[in-house]
Design a protein around this motif. Sequence first.
Motif, mmCIF file in Angstrom:
data_model
loop_
_atom_site.group_PDB
_atom_site.id
_atom_site.type_symbol
_atom_site.label_atom_id
_atom_site.label_comp_id
_atom_site.label_asym_id
_atom_site.label_seq_id
_atom_site.Cartn_x
_atom_site.Cartn_y
_atom_site.Cartn_z
ATOM 1 N N GLY A 1 25.324 -44.023 71.068
ATOM 2 C CA GLY A 1 25.980 -45.268 70.677
ATOM 3 C C GLY A 1 27.413 -45.403 71.127
ATOM 4 O O GLY A 1 28.068 -46.399 70.832
ATOM 5 N N GLY A 2 27.939 -44.401 71.818
ATOM 6 C CA GLY A 2 29.309 -44.498 72.306
ATOM 7 C C GLY A 2 29.434 -45.567 73.381
ATOM 8 O O GLY A 2 28.515 -45.779 74.167
ATOM 9 N N ASP A 3 30.553 -46.240 73.386
ATOM 10 C CA ASP A 3 30.785 -47.297 74.366
ATOM 11 C C ASP A 3 31.454 -46.765 75.631
ATOM 12 O O ASP A 3 31.355 -47.374 76.688
ATOM 13 N N ASP A 4 32.155 -45.634 75.501
ATOM 14 C CA ASP A 4 32.833 -45.065 76.661
ATOM 15 C C ASP A 4 33.103 -43.588 76.386
ATOM 16 O O ASP A 4 33.052 -43.136 75.245
ATOM 17 N N PHE A 5 33.403 -42.849 77.445
ATOM 18 C CA PHE A 5 33.682 -41.423 77.339
ATOM 19 C C PHE A 5 34.833 -41.108 78.268
ATOM 20 O O PHE A 5 34.777 -41.409 79.458
ATOM 21 N N VAL A 6 35.876 -40.517 77.726
ATOM 22 C CA VAL A 6 37.042 -40.111 78.512
ATOM 23 C C VAL A 6 37.191 -38.603 78.365
ATOM 24 O O VAL A 6 37.179 -38.072 77.253
ATOM 25 N N THR A 7 37.336 -37.920 79.493
ATOM 26 C CA THR A 7 37.493 -36.472 79.471
ATOM 27 C C THR A 7 38.976 -36.120 79.364
ATOM 28 O O THR A 7 39.795 -36.603 80.156
ATOM 29 N N LYS A 8 39.293 -35.285 78.378
ATOM 30 C CA LYS A 8 40.667 -34.806 78.217
ATOM 31 C C LYS A 8 40.938 -33.752 79.281
ATOM 32 O O LYS A 8 40.072 -32.945 79.599
ATOM 33 N N THR A 9 42.118 -33.764 79.825
ATOM 34 C CA THR A 9 42.541 -32.738 80.768
ATOM 35 C C THR A 9 43.797 -32.070 80.237
ATOM 36 O O THR A 9 44.566 -32.661 79.487
ATOM 37 N N ILE A 10 44.000 -30.853 80.683
ATOM 38 C CA ILE A 10 45.170 -30.095 80.197
ATOM 39 C C ILE A 10 46.351 -30.355 81.092
ATOM 40 O O ILE A 10 46.309 -30.571 82.225
ATOM 41 N N SER B 1 28.511 -50.999 65.403
ATOM 42 C CA SER B 1 29.559 -51.779 64.748
ATOM 43 C C SER B 1 30.208 -52.717 65.755
ATOM 44 O O SER B 1 30.121 -52.495 66.960
ATOM 45 N N PRO B 2 30.877 -53.749 65.253
ATOM 46 C CA PRO B 2 31.543 -54.677 66.178
ATOM 47 C C PRO B 2 32.641 -54.014 67.004
ATOM 48 O O PRO B 2 32.936 -54.430 68.096
ATOM 49 N N GLY B 3 33.241 -52.956 66.486
ATOM 50 C CA GLY B 3 34.296 -52.263 67.214
ATOM 51 C C GLY B 3 33.726 -51.322 68.257
ATOM 52 O O GLY B 3 32.522 -51.079 68.328
ATOM 53 N N ALA B 4 34.605 -50.785 69.065
ATOM 54 C CA ALA B 4 34.192 -49.858 70.123
ATOM 55 C C ALA B 4 34.265 -48.421 69.620
ATOM 56 O O ALA B 4 35.184 -48.048 68.909
ATOM 57 N N ASP B 5 33.274 -47.639 69.973
ATOM 58 C CA ASP B 5 33.244 -46.211 69.665
ATOM 59 C C ASP B 5 33.468 -45.464 70.974
ATOM 60 O O ASP B 5 32.643 -45.515 71.876
ATOM 61 N N MET B 6 34.614 -44.787 71.071
ATOM 62 C CA MET B 6 34.966 -44.104 72.306
ATOM 63 C C MET B 6 35.095 -42.609 72.061
ATOM 64 O O MET B 6 35.707 -42.189 71.088
#
Length: 68
Positions: free
Chosen positions: A59-68, A36-41
């Motif tokens: 197909g993800g554009d980026d990956f951010v790891t959640k931290t506690i 899609s034209p939008g970003a999949d994060m």
Amino acid sequence: MEVLSLFVKEEPHLVLMDIGLPLFNGYHWCQEFGRSPGADMFLSSRDQAMDIVMAINMGGDDFVTKTI
């Protein structure tokens, strides 16, 4: 699928998703949304290299790891 029809209707600029979602996981939805034209994060607490590689390959554009 209501999620997919809503996605098509709304045309979001950004989709934030986790790998672990109820019913279908984030990998599934990323493939359904396609390029899609939008970003999949991905925003997930899973931090293994394979999780990140899978998210980007699906197909993800980026990956951010959640931290506690």
